[in-house]
Design an enzyme around this catalytic site. Structure first.
Site, mmCIF file in Angstrom:
data_model
loop_
_atom_site.group_PDB
_atom_site.id
_atom_site.type_symbol
_atom_site.label_atom_id
_atom_site.label_comp_id
_atom_site.label_asym_id
_atom_site.label_seq_id
_atom_site.Cartn_x
_atom_site.Cartn_y
_atom_site.Cartn_z
ATOM 1 C CB THR A 99 -0.922 0.002 1.233
ATOM 2 O OG1 THR A 99 -0.131 0.148 2.424
ATOM 3 C CG2 THR A 99 -1.720 -1.288 1.325
ATOM 4 C CE LYS A 128 10.284 5.193 -0.263
ATOM 5 N NZ LYS A 128 9.331 4.654 -1.258
ATOM 6 C CD GLU A 152 16.763 -6.990 -2.005
ATOM 7 O OE1 GLU A 152 17.219 -5.848 -2.224
ATOM 8 O OE2 GLU A 152 17.361 -7.844 -1.343
ATOM 9 C CB VAL A 155 16.659 -0.284 -1.071
ATOM 10 C CG1 VAL A 155 17.817 0.618 -1.489
ATOM 11 C CG2 VAL A 155 16.569 -0.336 0.446
ATOM 12 N N GLY A 209 5.329 8.502 -16.062
ATOM 13 C CA GLY A 209 5.032 7.614 -14.951
ATOM 14 C C GLY A 209 6.154 7.459 -13.949
ATOM 15 C CD GLU A 212 3.560 8.251 -7.049
ATOM 16 O OE1 GLU A 212 2.354 8.472 -7.324
ATOM 17 O OE2 GLU A 212 4.078 7.126 -7.069
ATOM 18 C CE LYS A 227 13.674 4.239 -2.680
ATOM 19 N NZ LYS A 227 13.689 4.472 -4.137
ATOM 20 N N GLY A 325 9.138 0.495 -11.214
ATOM 21 C CA GLY A 325 8.446 -0.335 -12.179
ATOM 22 C C GLY A 325 7.622 -1.394 -11.481
#
Length: 362
Positions: A99, A128, A152, A155, A209, A212, A227, A325
């Site tokens: 989410t 994150k 995983e 980051v 894309g 945001e 991160k 992506g």
């Protein structure tokens, strides 16, 4: 062959892409990985919640346009997401959390992860916030409950930075990390090199894309800050909070300044870094830097990300790959599920739901 039942929390781009992978390649993945996957619950802020412990048929859900999908009226469906109830009560093996997250407090993702771990369920997440802001406490909770907590994709999306450092760098001392950790800002800086004004470059990134609707977290470095906290805490053994990480974005850079640097053999990059000092302390920061051409991060362009690990025996080792992506991030979730299987297959947390179970309706 064993099977893991999944609860997908959030059905936006990433979890939808994971569902597509399962629907399209389920048999091949089961053959290669040694276990099957089945979705028994989905929640989504717009679509509501859907539960069927006999397994949800993903094909009709994936055939619907994301903005038009509604679980209301479906067997086992509700217009209410019911996140906490689904996470705590539906008998899933793994909660897949994808989410949104508030960078200040990590919510609602932080609560989703905590509820799942408290319920004795494995968790993998791409968020994150929970990892950066409460990673140590969540890992402790996972250990107490005997379940896995994998992240995983938090980051570098599908590029396995954390797992590479954990599993492939045995015998090395990592003294620091530097990274280009945000594809949006990296793309924008590339356009500034070509003379495009900042606002126009951001608009382009949004159209493609990469950015945001509100690009603040990308442009001002807040995304990279989280991160860096994860890298420092997980790889260097730090225990950093947001206020410990100096943060400066790229909004003050002009196209003239960026192009002038190129003429001098330099390239501006938004760099997140963490360095361990001899006294054991860790200095971490996010700041734009004009890197010389020989720097391992200088040639990373566009939406690509990269991390340079500084080690005692190998010098600098650099890993680059996609930092965003939907499919790439879905792969990170798949790798997390595989890691959970590898770490827990020999104990009581191994997949055991092989018999037909009573269907649980909302």
């Amino acid at each position: 062959m064993g099977r893991y039942d999944l609860a997908l929390i959030g059905f936006g781009g990433v979890n939808r892409a994971l569902a597509e992978l399962m629907s399209r390649n389920g048999d091949r993945l089961a053959e290669e990985l040694g276990f099957a996957l089945r979705v028994v619950a989905i929640t989504d802020l717009r679509a509501g919640s859907l539960v069927d412990t006999d397994g949800i048929d993903l094909a009709p859900l994936l055939a619907a346009e994301p903005g038009e999908l509604s679980f209301a009226g479906l067997a086992g469906g509700s217009a209410d997401p019911r996140n906490e109830w689904v996470i705590r009560e539906v008998p899933a093996d793994i909660v897949v959390e994808a989410t949104f997250t508030n960078p200040t407090d990590g919510e609602p993702a932080l609560s989703h992860v905590r509820w799942a771990l408290e319920s004795g369920k494995h968790v993998c997440t791409t968020n994150k916030g929970p990892v950066a802001l409460a990673g140590r406490a969540l890992k402790r909770l996972a250990a107490e409950r005997g379940v896995g907590f994998e992240f995983e994709g938090s980051v570098l999306s599908g590029t396995p930075v954390l797992r590479t450092a954990e599993r492939m760098f045995g015998g090395l001392e990592i003294t620091g990390v530097q990274g280009i950790l945000n594809g949006t800002s990296n793309y924008v800086l590339g356009r500034l090199e070509e003379g495009v004004e900042l606002s126009a470059a951001i608009a382009e990134a949004q159209e493609l894309g990469y950015a945001e609707a509100d690009p603040t977290a990308d442009i001002e470095g807040h995304d990279v800050q989280l991160k860096v906290m994860i890298l420092a805490n997980e790889i260097l053994g730090a225990d950093l909070r947001r206020e410990d990480v100096f943060c400066e974005g790229i909004s003050s850079l002009s196209p003239h300044e960026v192009r002038d640097a190129v003429s001098k053999g330099l390239r501006w990059k938004l760099v997140g870094s963490a360095t361990r000092h001899e006294d054991g302390g860790v200095d971490a920061r996010v700041t734009p830097l004009a890197l010389p051409a020989h720097h391992p991060l200088a040639g990373i362009c566009g939406p690509v990300n990269g991390v340079a690990f500084h080690t005692d025996l190998l010098g600098t080792v650099t890993i680059s790959g996609p930092g965003a992506g939907r499919t790439e991030t879905a792969y990170a979730l798949l790798s997390d599920i595989t890691a959970i299987h590898q770490r827990h297959a020999d104990d009581d947390s191994a997949p055991t739901r092989l018999a037909v179970k009573e269907t649980h309706r909302v």
